[in-house]
Motif scaffolding. Sequence first.
Motif, PDB file in Angstrom:
ATOM      1  N   VAL A 238      -0.135  52.163 -45.020  1.00 30.08           N
ATOM      2  CA  VAL A 238      -0.486  52.773 -43.649  1.00 30.08           C
ATOM      3  C   VAL A 238      -0.552  54.420 -43.817  1.00 30.08           C
ATOM      4  CG1 VAL A 238      -0.213  53.126 -41.267  1.00 30.08           C
ATOM      5  CG2 VAL A 238      -0.040  50.905 -42.336  1.00 30.08           C
ATOM      6  N   VAL A 239       0.889  54.635 -44.357  1.00 27.43           N
ATOM      7  CA  VAL A 239       1.124  56.270 -44.617  1.00 27.43           C
ATOM      8  C   VAL A 239       0.398  56.753 -45.522  1.00 27.43           C
ATOM      9  CG1 VAL A 239       2.850  57.945 -45.290  1.00 27.43           C
ATOM     10  CG2 VAL A 239       3.579  55.953 -43.967  1.00 27.43           C
ATOM     11  N   ARG A 240      -0.040  56.010 -47.039  1.00 27.52           N
ATOM     12  CA  ARG A 240      -0.621  56.495 -47.961  1.00 27.52           C
ATOM     13  C   ARG A 240      -2.249  56.581 -47.275  1.00 27.52           C
ATOM     14  NH1 ARG A 240       3.441  57.045 -49.582  1.00 27.52           N
ATOM     15  NH2 ARG A 240       3.080  59.052 -48.844  1.00 27.52           N
ATOM     16  N   ALA A 241      -2.656  55.764 -46.737  1.00 27.25           N
ATOM     17  CA  ALA A 241      -4.131  56.024 -46.270  1.00 27.25           C
ATOM     18  C   ALA A 241      -4.286  56.912 -45.039  1.00 27.25           C
ATOM     19  CB  ALA A 241      -4.631  54.404 -45.971  1.00 27.25           C
ATOM     20  N   ASP A 242      -3.179  57.376 -44.634  1.00 32.08           N
ATOM     21  CA  ASP A 242      -3.386  58.241 -43.248  1.00 32.08           C
ATOM     22  C   ASP A 242      -3.875  57.514 -42.139  1.00 32.08           C
ATOM     23  OD1 ASP A 242      -3.096  60.611 -41.924  1.00 32.08           O
ATOM     24  OD2 ASP A 242      -4.892  61.469 -42.528  1.00 32.08           O
ATOM     25  N   ALA A 243      -3.514  56.446 -41.881  1.00 27.74           N
ATOM     26  CA  ALA A 243      -3.994  55.570 -40.956  1.00 27.74           C
ATOM     27  C   ALA A 243      -3.005  55.393 -39.892  1.00 27.74           C
ATOM     28  CB  ALA A 243      -4.167  54.178 -41.668  1.00 27.74           C
ATOM     29  N   ALA A 244      -1.908  55.956 -39.384  1.00 31.32           N
ATOM     30  CA  ALA A 244      -1.213  55.913 -38.567  1.00 31.32           C
ATOM     31  C   ALA A 244      -1.743  56.280 -37.288  1.00 31.32           C
ATOM     32  CB  ALA A 244       0.047  56.944 -38.747  1.00 31.32           C
ATOM     33  N   GLY A 245      -2.616  56.990 -36.976  1.00 32.36           N
ATOM     34  CA  GLY A 245      -3.339  57.307 -35.791  1.00 32.36           C
ATOM     35  C   GLY A 245      -4.062  55.899 -35.397  1.00 32.36           C
ATOM     36  N   LYS A 246      -4.772  55.540 -36.146  1.00 27.38           N
ATOM     37  CA  LYS A 246      -5.545  54.179 -36.104  1.00 27.38           C
ATOM     38  C   LYS A 246      -4.702  52.745 -35.906  1.00 27.38           C
ATOM     39  CE  LYS A 246      -9.651  55.761 -38.569  1.00 27.38           C
ATOM     40  NZ  LYS A 246     -10.361  56.185 -37.252  1.00 27.38           N
ATOM     41  N   LEU A 247      -3.664  53.025 -36.577  1.00 26.03           N
ATOM     42  CA  LEU A 247      -2.554  51.737 -36.110  1.00 26.03           C
ATOM     43  C   LEU A 247      -2.123  51.678 -34.689  1.00 26.03           C
ATOM     44  CD1 LEU A 247      -0.669  49.559 -37.117  1.00 26.03           C
ATOM     45  CD2 LEU A 247       1.007  51.557 -37.665  1.00 26.03           C
ATOM     46  N   ARG A 248      -1.771  52.875 -34.212  1.00 31.32           N
ATOM     47  CA  ARG A 248      -1.187  53.194 -32.929  1.00 31.32           C
ATOM     48  C   ARG A 248      -2.244  52.556 -31.964  1.00 31.32           C
ATOM     49  NH1 ARG A 248       1.751  58.227 -29.848  1.00 31.32           N
ATOM     50  NH2 ARG A 248       1.747  57.242 -27.902  1.00 31.32           N
ATOM     51  N   GLN A 249      -3.756  53.018 -32.102  1.00 31.64           N
ATOM     52  CA  GLN A 249      -4.582  52.798 -31.364  1.00 31.64           C
ATOM     53  C   GLN A 249      -4.878  51.061 -31.188  1.00 31.64           C
ATOM     54  OE1 GLN A 249      -8.555  54.551 -31.884  1.00 31.64           O
ATOM     55  NE2 GLN A 249      -7.548  56.033 -32.928  1.00 31.64           N
TER      56      GLN A 249
END
Length: 565
Positions: A238-249
């Motif tokens: 999640v961190v490597r893919a810069d997906a934290a914002g989408k994870l929260r959504q």
Amino acid sequence: MTHDHDLVLRPTEAQISAALNPPPGRNGGDLVVETLAGLGATTVFGLPGQHALGVFDALRRSDLRYVGLRVENNAGFAADAYGRITGEAAPLLLSTGPGALTSLAALQEAAAASAPVLAIGSQVPVAGLGGGRRGYLHELPDQAASFRGVVKSVHTVRTQSQIPSAIAAAWQSALTAPHGPVWVEIPQDVLLAPAAVPVVTGVDAYPEELPPRPELTAVAADLLARAERPAIIAGGGVVRADAAGKLRQLAERLNAPVVTTFGGKGAFPWTHPLSLQSWLEDRHTTDFLEDADVLLVIGSGLGELSSNYHTFRPRGRVIQIEADAGKLESNHPALGIHADARLAVQALLETVGPREDDTAPGRVRALLEKVGERIASQDLALEQDVLASVRRALPPRAPSFWDMTILAYWAWSAFDARHPNTMHSAQGAGGLGYAFPAALGAAVADPTRPVLAVSGDGGALYSIAELATARQYDLNVTWLIVDDGGYGILREYMNDAFGEATATELTRPDFVALAGSFGVPGVRTTPETLEADLGKALSEPGPSVVVLPAVLRMFAPTHLGGDGS
């Protein structure tokens, strides 16, 4: 219809002029640095060596910034951190044989953590390639074989014309999900020969996308929408893919509790009502995740640390999103989705509808209360106070790098990273000596923020020579060394297992005096003054050392069943 592969890229007038009128004095090494610059690199790490001198001579004719460390393994750790912070492939220049081999532990960590490192090593002259023994200095019968089990891809060059393509292919490999280290090797004579190839002015290498298969995300979305007790494990992917914002959504849409793995620290807000935080070495957390009827695992292989030492036994349906095909369903049967985490979570967001559940925040609070009660019963106030002091002293967006030491083991579970991609440790491969050289690489990547490194006295001795690097480049790194007189975590393991520890006690230098000999200010602190001393060191430019003499203890393990209290 015009297809991309039908396009012919015509050179510009400037490129034609550079090709037909190359500057004098170029060698094969110039082709290396020209290709790196053409791909977008601005900084390289490494150490010179006899066979690699052609590349290092070319550096002075380029605009690339060179950061030289004192040990190849430490240079690899610095490149690893630079890659994690910037998301770019970090070039690492090495020499043949001993120099190359010394980097292997760092490249193993980069591979485990999916850090994009572009290692470029020299080789013996072309005549020595192919497994014969010509008696060259540093010669190995098959140098590339030493890297094949560690890196994503290996690229061996035999002529100057192969250099740009080999480096571009390696660059693309390093940045294609999952990110990782790659190895390019170029013979000494190829590097030293006058350049017979024009100036490299047109080179592109775009990472390949790894989208999810739509039929799989459709099934995953349906399972999640109909789940009664969904939960999410968010890993380093999640961190490597810069997906934290989408994870929260996604978590908020599903009302699904989220636990972050030790490699995924910061992927989900620590104080969010759905945050289970990172207490993976806790039976209460393991029970909670086992009870999920649908468990979404994003960017984690559920390895030893993320599965509470392989005691985790999910009873519900598992959905695993993973860019590394080798980790897909490697530990648990699942609906396996081979994809980049960001693209897969985006696909779920486009498919899954909101899920009503007002019980999730209460269940999260109840779990965290149980964890808190267990820790509170173990007389570990010193450890918690020290970690809290570090958190208060460290600016919210300042990155931190942690060695394999007891305070780091605490931080894996109990430290609020505040933001994605700000807390990094060597938990991928587990080697010692990561924190300080990695922090130096992060400071090179972003000189506007202070960087914290945390080591024990044992791990500190692995990278003590890099105090010279910190001073030479005046890097904004504060190094916290927790001095407990030896390999503290191994001492605990051996005492627990055998009743007595062997080979764990160490003679140490006076770290403050030693730092001073490098021209790096140092201070000896106490648990009571740690926050003030650390805050002061972090607020001042340049490198610094803070030494905390303290024997810290780990919280009791709970992966064997029971509450561990």
